[in-house]
Design an enzyme around this catalytic site. Structure first.
Site, PDB file in Angstrom:
ATOM      1  N   THR A  24       0.852  -1.193   0.000  1.00 21.58           N
ATOM      2  CA  THR A  24       0.000   0.000   0.000  1.00 21.58           C
ATOM      3  C   THR A  24       0.886   1.240   0.000  1.00 21.58           C
ATOM      4  O   THR A  24       1.759   1.386   0.855  1.00 21.58           O
ATOM      5  CB  THR A  24      -0.922  -0.003   1.230  1.00 21.58           C
ATOM      6  OG1 THR A  24      -1.850  -1.075   1.107  1.00 21.58           O
ATOM      7  CG2 THR A  24      -1.688   1.314   1.340  1.00 21.58           C
ATOM      8  N   GLN A  96      -4.302  -6.921  -6.873  1.00 23.84           N
ATOM      9  CA  GLN A  96      -4.864  -7.492  -5.650  1.00 23.84           C
ATOM     10  C   GLN A  96      -6.183  -6.797  -5.312  1.00 23.84           C
ATOM     11  O   GLN A  96      -6.237  -5.577  -5.168  1.00 23.84           O
ATOM     12  CB  GLN A  96      -3.895  -7.328  -4.485  1.00 23.84           C
ATOM     13  CG  GLN A  96      -4.389  -8.033  -3.226  1.00 23.84           C
ATOM     14  CD  GLN A  96      -3.582  -7.649  -2.002  1.00 23.84           C
ATOM     15  OE1 GLN A  96      -3.683  -6.524  -1.524  1.00 23.84           O
ATOM     16  NE2 GLN A  96      -2.787  -8.578  -1.494  1.00 23.84           N
ATOM     17  N   HIS A 173      -7.602 -10.927  -1.794  1.00 23.05           N
ATOM     18  CA  HIS A 173      -6.901 -10.684  -0.524  1.00 23.05           C
ATOM     19  C   HIS A 173      -7.739 -11.245   0.622  1.00 23.05           C
ATOM     20  O   HIS A 173      -8.693 -10.624   1.070  1.00 23.05           O
ATOM     21  CB  HIS A 173      -6.676  -9.183  -0.351  1.00 23.05           C
ATOM     22  CG  HIS A 173      -5.651  -8.817   0.684  1.00 23.05           C
ATOM     23  ND1 HIS A 173      -5.070  -9.741   1.513  1.00 23.05           N
ATOM     24  CD2 HIS A 173      -5.103  -7.615   1.012  1.00 23.05           C
ATOM     25  CE1 HIS A 173      -4.202  -9.125   2.314  1.00 23.05           C
ATOM     26  NE2 HIS A 173      -4.211  -7.839   2.025  1.00 23.05           N
ATOM     27  N   ASN A 176      -4.548 -10.627   6.420  1.00 23.91           N
ATOM     28  CA  ASN A 176      -4.269  -9.346   7.086  1.00 23.91           C
ATOM     29  C   ASN A 176      -5.483  -8.690   7.730  1.00 23.91           C
ATOM     30  O   ASN A 176      -5.500  -7.478   7.942  1.00 23.91           O
ATOM     31  CB  ASN A 176      -3.614  -8.360   6.112  1.00 23.91           C
ATOM     32  CG  ASN A 176      -2.255  -8.826   5.636  1.00 23.91           C
ATOM     33  OD1 ASN A 176      -1.836  -9.934   5.936  1.00 23.91           O
ATOM     34  ND2 ASN A 176      -1.558  -7.995   4.899  1.00 23.91           N
ATOM     35  N   TYR A 178      -8.584  -8.212   6.625  1.00 27.12           N
ATOM     36  CA  TYR A 178      -9.551  -7.502   5.793  1.00 27.12           C
ATOM     37  C   TYR A 178     -10.793  -8.374   5.586  1.00 27.12           C
ATOM     38  O   TYR A 178     -10.916  -9.433   6.181  1.00 27.12           O
ATOM     39  CB  TYR A 178      -8.900  -7.053   4.487  1.00 27.12           C
ATOM     40  CG  TYR A 178      -7.734  -6.126   4.739  1.00 27.12           C
ATOM     41  CD1 TYR A 178      -7.930  -4.929   5.424  1.00 27.12           C
ATOM     42  CD2 TYR A 178      -6.436  -6.459   4.371  1.00 27.12           C
ATOM     43  CE1 TYR A 178      -6.856  -4.080   5.704  1.00 27.12           C
ATOM     44  CE2 TYR A 178      -5.367  -5.621   4.652  1.00 27.12           C
ATOM     45  CZ  TYR A 178      -5.583  -4.434   5.319  1.00 27.12           C
ATOM     46  OH  TYR A 178      -4.534  -3.603   5.625  1.00 27.12           O
ATOM     47  N   ARG A 225      -4.604 -14.817  -1.363  1.00 24.82           N
ATOM     48  CA  ARG A 225      -3.620 -14.549  -0.313  1.00 24.82           C
ATOM     49  C   ARG A 225      -4.200 -14.896   1.055  1.00 24.82           C
ATOM     50  O   ARG A 225      -5.287 -14.450   1.408  1.00 24.82           O
ATOM     51  CB  ARG A 225      -3.226 -13.060  -0.341  1.00 24.82           C
ATOM     52  CG  ARG A 225      -2.033 -12.709   0.531  1.00 24.82           C
ATOM     53  CD  ARG A 225      -1.819 -11.210   0.561  1.00 24.82           C
ATOM     54  NE  ARG A 225      -0.411 -10.867   0.714  1.00 24.82           N
ATOM     55  CZ  ARG A 225       0.031  -9.705   1.205  1.00 24.82           C
ATOM     56  NH1 ARG A 225      -0.827  -8.778   1.597  1.00 24.82           N
ATOM     57  NH2 ARG A 225       1.325  -9.468   1.305  1.00 24.82           N
ATOM     58  N   ASN A 233      -4.799  -6.098  12.230  1.00 22.62           N
ATOM     59  CA  ASN A 233      -6.166  -5.562  12.223  1.00 22.62           C
ATOM     60  C   ASN A 233      -7.108  -6.319  13.151  1.00 22.62           C
ATOM     61  O   ASN A 233      -8.273  -6.569  12.824  1.00 22.62           O
ATOM     62  CB  ASN A 233      -6.712  -5.513  10.786  1.00 22.62           C
ATOM     63  CG  ASN A 233      -5.964  -4.499   9.938  1.00 22.62           C
ATOM     64  OD1 ASN A 233      -5.717  -3.386  10.386  1.00 22.62           O
ATOM     65  ND2 ASN A 233      -5.602  -4.881   8.728  1.00 22.62           N
ATOM     66  N   GLY A 317       8.967  -7.578  -0.333  1.00 26.05           N
ATOM     67  CA  GLY A 317       8.124  -6.424  -0.074  1.00 26.05           C
ATOM     68  C   GLY A 317       8.908  -5.133  -0.019  1.00 26.05           C
ATOM     69  O   GLY A 317       9.247  -4.538  -1.038  1.00 26.05           O
ATOM     70  N   ARG A 318       9.242  -4.707   1.194  1.00 27.53           N
ATOM     71  CA  ARG A 318       9.794  -3.363   1.382  1.00 27.53           C
ATOM     72  C   ARG A 318      11.077  -3.095   0.618  1.00 27.53           C
ATOM     73  O   ARG A 318      11.358  -1.949   0.268  1.00 27.53           O
ATOM     74  CB  ARG A 318      10.007  -3.098   2.876  1.00 27.53           C
ATOM     75  CG  ARG A 318       8.697  -2.986   3.635  1.00 27.53           C
ATOM     76  CD  ARG A 318       8.886  -2.485   5.043  1.00 27.53           C
ATOM     77  NE  ARG A 318       7.600  -2.350   5.712  1.00 27.53           N
ATOM     78  CZ  ARG A 318       7.423  -1.771   6.892  1.00 27.53           C
ATOM     79  NH1 ARG A 318       8.465  -1.275   7.541  1.00 27.53           N
ATOM     80  NH2 ARG A 318       6.227  -1.686   7.430  1.00 27.53           N
TER      81      ARG A 318
END
Length: 355
Positions: A24, A96, A173, A176, A178, A225, A233, A317-318
């Site tokens: 994100t 996604q 997704h 995480n 959601y 995923r 969350n 990722g990062r």
């Protein structure tokens, strides 16, 4: 198998086994993908596969400020431009689809949208907004059966439009904390109907939605995923039937024939607790198809270890944030630049396309 060898993902030939994980970045002004985003993704098209940032299939699914959607003509045109730019560099991209459910704030939801979730259970924590800064999550309205069918159809519509726009596939997704995981997790799902209670019932929303999306665009264009033992969350990382639930989901995904399962591992810097079982290996054995996994990968050696451990593709990722040329750096053993966390979720080019 070498990390830099090509990989056949369904009908797609990936040029290496490195996947750019969804990140994100909050650059979609008015929730519309734009030229800045097209530049960002094209810069990183060296990855075997790009999985885009979470993209809402619905006005109700917008959680964070400035995340993209895939439910309006302007948004679909934006994704068309991004797909074209990635393909110009021989890249591949899945978008996604992320419905945030209860993880949102009314300030971030477009007009005519509302906060919906499996149950009227408020998530602990706060959501950032551009207008008021951080605000508490709000109590969602529990989805009716009609709301559930509508949400499923929104996933189908978004997926269908994205494929017409030229993207290579979509990732559902279900991780995480959601919406999809809110159905799975007994902390956020306290329903007493066919979508709550037993693990088979809690998995029903995901299985039905996946079948509908596959019917619309083809199984080879759909991934999913999961984040077993994840704690993001305000979901419970440990519950009695977790292993049975994910074995069941993996079996159903195998039957449906989707392209891959993407397993998130948030141990380490993301602060998730230790796994209580060898859940990734278990899911791999049951699904018997392509598994993407990773976690804190910042070198070719760590990515190669994922492959050597029996998985198929390694997500990064990062490290991709500050290193658009990550693949070349991995090949050459070049040291990586560090990203600037202050610009992770800002609106402009700084810390986004200027590395």
């Amino acid at each position: 198998m070498n990390l830099f060898e090509s990989y056949q993902l369904g009908k797609l030939k990936l040029k290496n086994r490195i996947v750019m994980a969804p990140l994100t970045r909050s650059r979609a002004i008015n929730n519309i993908p734009n030229d800045l985003m097209a530049t960002y993704y094209s810069q990183r098209a060296g990855a075997g596969l790009i999985i885009s940032e979470g993209t809402s299939p619905s006005v109700n699914g917008i959680g964070y400020p400035r995340i993209p959607g895939a439910y309006s003509p302007a948004q679909i045109q934006g994704w068309t431009d991004i797909a074209n730019r990635v393909h110009e560099k021989d890249g591949k991209i899945f978008v996604q689809l992320m419905h945030c459910g209860r993880v949102t704030a009314s300030e971030n939801i477009p007009e005519a949208g509302e906060t919906l979730a499996p149950s009227a259970v408020k998530a602990d924590g706060e959501m950032m907004t551009d207008s008021k800064g951080p605000v508490e999550h709000e109590t969602p309205r529990a989805m009716t059966l009609a709301d559930i069918e509508t949400a499923q159809n929104e996933y189908v519509n978004a997926a269908s439009q994205l494929i017409k726009a030229g993207v290579d596939g979509v990732e559902l997704h279900a991780a995480n904390g959601y919406l999809m995981e809110q159905f799975l997790n007994p902390k956020s799902n306290v329903r007493a109907d066919q979508y709550g209670g037993s693990f088979e019932n809690r998995a029903r929303f995901i299985i039905e939605t996946t079948k509908k999306v596959v019917a619309a665009i083809g199984a080879d264009k759909v991934g999913i995923r999961f984040s077993p033992y994840g704690a993001m969350n305000d979901v419970n990382p440990y519950y009695e039937d977790l292993k049975e639930l994910y074995v069941y989901l993996a079996s159903k995904m195998k039957d449906i024939g989707i392209a891959y399962i993407h397993l998130v591992d948030h141990r380490g810097e993301m602060g998730a607790p230790e796994f209580k079982t060898e859940i990734k290996e278990t899911i791999k054995g049951v699904f018997a198809g392509t598994i993407i996994t990773g976690g804190e990968i910042d070198s070719a050696q760590k990515a190669q270890q994922v492959i050597d451990n029996g998985f198929d593709l390694a997500y990064v990722g990062r490290a991709f944030i500050a290193n658009p040329d990550l693949i070349d750096k991995f090949k050459n053993g070049t040291s990586l630049k560090e990203p600037n966390p202050d610009t992770f979720y800002t609106a402009g080019a700084e810390g986004y396309t200027d590395y």
